[in-house]
Design an enzyme around this catalytic site. Sequence first.
Site, short mmCIF file in Angstrom:
data_model
loop_
_atom_site.label_atom_id
_atom_site.label_comp_id
_atom_site.label_asym_id
_atom_site.label_seq_id
_atom_site.Cartn_x
_atom_site.Cartn_y
_atom_site.Cartn_z
N HIS A 139 -7.41 6.89 -5.64
CA HIS A 139 -7.97 5.63 -4.75
C HIS A 139 -6.72 4.98 -4.20
CE1 HIS A 139 -6.56 3.39 -8.07
NE2 HIS A 139 -6.81 4.22 -8.82
N ASP A 140 -7.09 4.44 -3.06
CA ASP A 140 -6.39 3.37 -2.20
C ASP A 140 -4.87 4.01 -1.75
OD1 ASP A 140 -7.81 1.01 -2.80
OD2 ASP A 140 -7.50 1.60 -5.00
N GLY B 154 -2.95 6.39 -7.62
CA GLY B 154 -3.51 5.46 -6.70
C GLY B 154 -2.61 4.20 -6.23
#
Length: 265
Positions: free
Chosen positions: A121-122, A139
């Site tokens: 994520h991200d 992440g």
Amino acid sequence: MTRIHASALVDSKAELADDVEIGPYSVIGPNVKIDSGTKVGSHTVIEGYTTIGRENNFAHFAAIGGAPQDMKYRGEPTQLIIGDRNTIREFTTIHTGTSQDEGITRIGDDNWIMAYVHIAHDCQIGNHTIFSSNAQIAGHVQVCDWAIMGGMSGVHQFVRVGQHAMLGGASALVQDIPPFVIAAGDKASPHGINVEGLKRRGFSSETISALRQAYKVLYKDGLSFEEAKVEIQKIALAHSADAATAEKLTQFHDFIAASTRGIIR
């Protein structure tokens, strides 16, 4: 005309360009958008709020746009945005963002992502990168243009990998790699400038020599971090008549100056 195998499950709300191909047993969710020329192999799942550009090639069994593996995530409608002409091979997983960041995981253009890669994520992935098989990216990681991630390498969250940098196979990266630098090891450490990679991408001998000089200042001359930054600025100024070299030296300086996790030592 869109070519969707009879066994594929494509939600009626998904937006697919006319020439997108979806292979057998693949699943496309309702909030997915796929632009022209993209091909999706068999048994691949693309879900979440995922937008995919042109002429991407997804191999079999990839899992794209899944919810982030973050215990703080509560189902917010975060995004995954993938650009154009990326190759994403078997069993790769790429997740959407979280509300703790800007809520978007981004993959740029012309990236080569091999089997079993995980991009969490991200993450912000640039253009023309290579992720060798089993590279695992935590992440909030930034991987800049032309960087290479070695097979079975692991990258800690919030770390940055500079442009044209290279992380060796089976390496563990917990701090930033400056642009143009090779790093390797079970706790990755610097191993010089990525000379062969820079030559292949058309860097002049003058630019490579200047980057080697900057590397020496940072890693070999026994200077403090603050002293090294000043000396690298002086090197950039000394090469001001050569715009390309001065630009690369400035990129090197600005990257290390902006580091919040610290650079590899």
